[in-house]
Every structure is written in structure tokens, then in C-alpha cells.
Design a protein around this motif. Structure first.
Motif, PDB file in Angstrom:
ATOM      1  N   PRO A  73       0.839  -1.233   0.193  1.00  0.00           N
ATOM      2  CA  PRO A  73       0.011  -0.009  -0.026  1.00  0.00           C
ATOM      3  C   PRO A  73       0.837   1.202  -0.044  1.00  0.00           C
ATOM      4  CG  PRO A  73      -0.108  -1.027   2.077  1.00  0.00           C
ATOM      5  CD  PRO A  73       0.627  -1.999   1.223  1.00  0.00           C
ATOM      6  N   ALA A  76       1.891   6.302   4.545  1.00  0.00           N
ATOM      7  CA  ALA A  76       0.731   6.402   5.192  1.00  0.00           C
ATOM      8  C   ALA A  76       0.640   8.015   5.222  1.00  0.00           C
ATOM      9  CB  ALA A  76       0.893   5.968   6.639  1.00  0.00           C
ATOM     10  N   HIS A  77       1.818   8.635   4.840  1.00  0.00           N
ATOM     11  CA  HIS A  77       2.024  10.227   5.215  1.00  0.00           C
ATOM     12  C   HIS A  77       1.309  10.632   3.932  1.00  0.00           C
ATOM     13  CE1 HIS A  77       4.475   9.604   8.580  1.00  0.00           C
ATOM     14  NE2 HIS A  77       4.908   8.539   8.017  1.00  0.00           N
ATOM     15  N   ARG A  79      -2.123  11.793   2.000  1.00  0.00           N
ATOM     16  CA  ARG A  79      -3.571  12.154   1.664  1.00  0.00           C
ATOM     17  C   ARG A  79      -4.490  11.076   2.313  1.00  0.00           C
ATOM     18  NH1 ARG A  79      -2.165  12.042  -4.544  1.00  0.00           N
ATOM     19  NH2 ARG A  79      -3.352  10.115  -4.242  1.00  0.00           N
ATOM     20  N   LYS A  80      -3.790  10.233   3.460  1.00  0.00           N
ATOM     21  CA  LYS A  80      -4.743   9.321   3.878  1.00  0.00           C
ATOM     22  C   LYS A  80      -5.816  10.073   4.909  1.00  0.00           C
ATOM     23  CE  LYS A  80      -2.559   4.828   3.766  1.00  0.00           C
ATOM     24  NZ  LYS A  80      -2.304   3.771   4.560  1.00  0.00           N
ATOM     25  N   LYS A  81      -6.967   9.919   4.848  1.00  0.00           N
ATOM     26  CA  LYS A  81      -7.955  10.571   5.646  1.00  0.00           C
ATOM     27  C   LYS A  81      -9.220   9.557   6.049  1.00  0.00           C
ATOM     28  CE  LYS A  81      -6.351  14.898   5.329  1.00  0.00           C
ATOM     29  NZ  LYS A  81      -4.922  14.885   5.746  1.00  0.00           N
ATOM     30  N   ALA A  82      -9.618   9.632   6.979  1.00  0.00           N
ATOM     31  CA  ALA A  82     -10.689   8.731   7.312  1.00  0.00           C
ATOM     32  C   ALA A  82     -11.953   9.624   8.170  1.00  0.00           C
ATOM     33  CB  ALA A  82     -10.399   7.651   7.904  1.00  0.00           C
ATOM     34  N   LEU A 110      -7.391   1.040  11.514  1.00  0.00           N
ATOM     35  CA  LEU A 110      -6.830   2.211  10.557  1.00  0.00           C
ATOM     36  C   LEU A 110      -5.356   2.402  10.967  1.00  0.00           C
ATOM     37  CD1 LEU A 110      -9.785   4.482   9.648  1.00  0.00           C
ATOM     38  CD2 LEU A 110      -8.651   2.505   8.026  1.00  0.00           C
ATOM     39  N   PHE A 114      -3.186  -0.137   9.157  1.00  0.00           N
ATOM     40  CA  PHE A 114      -2.999   0.558   7.897  1.00  0.00           C
ATOM     41  C   PHE A 114      -2.255   1.721   8.000  1.00  0.00           C
ATOM     42  CE2 PHE A 114      -6.893  -1.937   7.367  1.00  0.00           C
ATOM     43  CZ  PHE A 114      -6.903  -2.715   5.885  1.00  0.00           C
ATOM     44  N   PHE A 116      -2.743   4.719   9.267  1.00  0.00           N
ATOM     45  CA  PHE A 116      -3.245   6.092   9.490  1.00  0.00           C
ATOM     46  C   PHE A 116      -2.769   6.854  10.376  1.00  0.00           C
ATOM     47  CE2 PHE A 116      -5.842   4.480   6.025  1.00  0.00           C
ATOM     48  CZ  PHE A 116      -6.683   5.386   5.750  1.00  0.00           C
ATOM     49  N   SER A 120      -5.239  12.151  11.156  1.00  0.00           N
ATOM     50  CA  SER A 120      -6.123  12.163  10.106  1.00  0.00           C
ATOM     51  C   SER A 120      -7.553  11.381  10.129  1.00  0.00           C
ATOM     52  CB  SER A 120      -5.255  11.806   8.964  1.00  0.00           C
ATOM     53  OG  SER A 120      -5.217  10.272   9.065  1.00  0.00           O
TER      54      SER A 120
END
Length: 126
Positions: A73, A76-77, A79-82, A110, A114, A116, A120
Motif C-alpha cells: 500500500p 501513510a503520510h 493524503r490518507k484521511k478517514a 486504521l 493501515f 493512518f 487524520s
């Protein structure tokens, strides 16, 4: 590397429950029983002896729908947003059980699986 999620059995019906970090109690979505969680610092940990080599990073399985590019993937730095919504519809005849716990578990997933950044992730719970 973050520890794997902690699982405990419901103290009433023995259903496995996934614990978000730092919780002191958890409500079972099946029987509605509340299980108190002991402070892990109060329980001495046995010494850990691990002679196995560190696990090798595994490549994620390819998407069965061919929507994901092959390979690891992205970083993580950036554009990752949730946004995580836990809506229980309290005080209505359609009330749902366990939504807040599910939202906390999703945040934990997350962050720890993943990668995140915690900053974020926006939690919306009602």
C-alpha cells in the motif's frame, strides 16, 4: 510495530470482543453484558523469550476485483484521511447495539494495520 488487537471473552455469554486500547469496560453487542477490563499494568507479564526470526513483510493479496494496484500500500503520510461514523439511533425503536465499539475498533484498525496518522481520523459517534 503495534501489538495485535486484544481479544477478551464477554464475562456473561463468552462472545469474543475486540478491545480498543485504553478501555476499562466493554459492552457485548449480543447479550448487552458489561465486562470490566483489568489494568494490564497490574498483572505481571511473563518473560518473553522469542528465538524466531522477525516476520517478513507479506505482500497483500491482490484484489479479487482488480481495483487495487499490485504491491504494498502507499505511504501513510500525506493524503490518507478517514471519517468513521458510529450511529446507534439511541432512544428510537431502531436502536443498534455496539456501534460506538465498532467505530473505536475501526479507528484502531486504521491506525495499527493501515498506518493512518491518528490526526487524520475524524470520529463521529452518536
Amino acid at each position: 510495530m503495534q501489538p495485535p488487537p486484544m481479544l477478551v471473552n464477554c464475562g456473561h455469554c463468552l462472545t469474543p470482543l475486540q478491545l480498543p486500547p485504553g478501555v476499562r469496560s466493554i459492552r457485548c453487542a449480543i447479550c448487552q453484558g458489561v465486562t470490566q477490563i483489568a489494568d494490564p499494568r497490574a498483572v505481571p507479564h511473563p518473560p518473553r523469550v522469542d528465538h524466531s526470526p522477525p516476520p517478513q513483510p507479506r505482500m497483500p493479496a491482490p484484489s479479487p476485483y482488480n481495483h487495487a494496484p499490485p504491491g504494498p500500500p502507499p505511504s501513510a503520510h500525506g493524503r490518507k484521511k478517514a471519517v468513521i461514523c458510529g450511529i446507534s439511533y439511541r432512544y428510537s425503536r431502531h436502536e443498534l447495539k455496539g456501534c460506538i465499539n465498532d467505530a473505536k475498533c475501526m479507528k484502531y484498525l486504521l491506525i495499527n494495520r493501515f498506518h493512518f496518522p491518528e490526526s487524520s481520523i475524524l470520529m463521529l459517534t452518536v
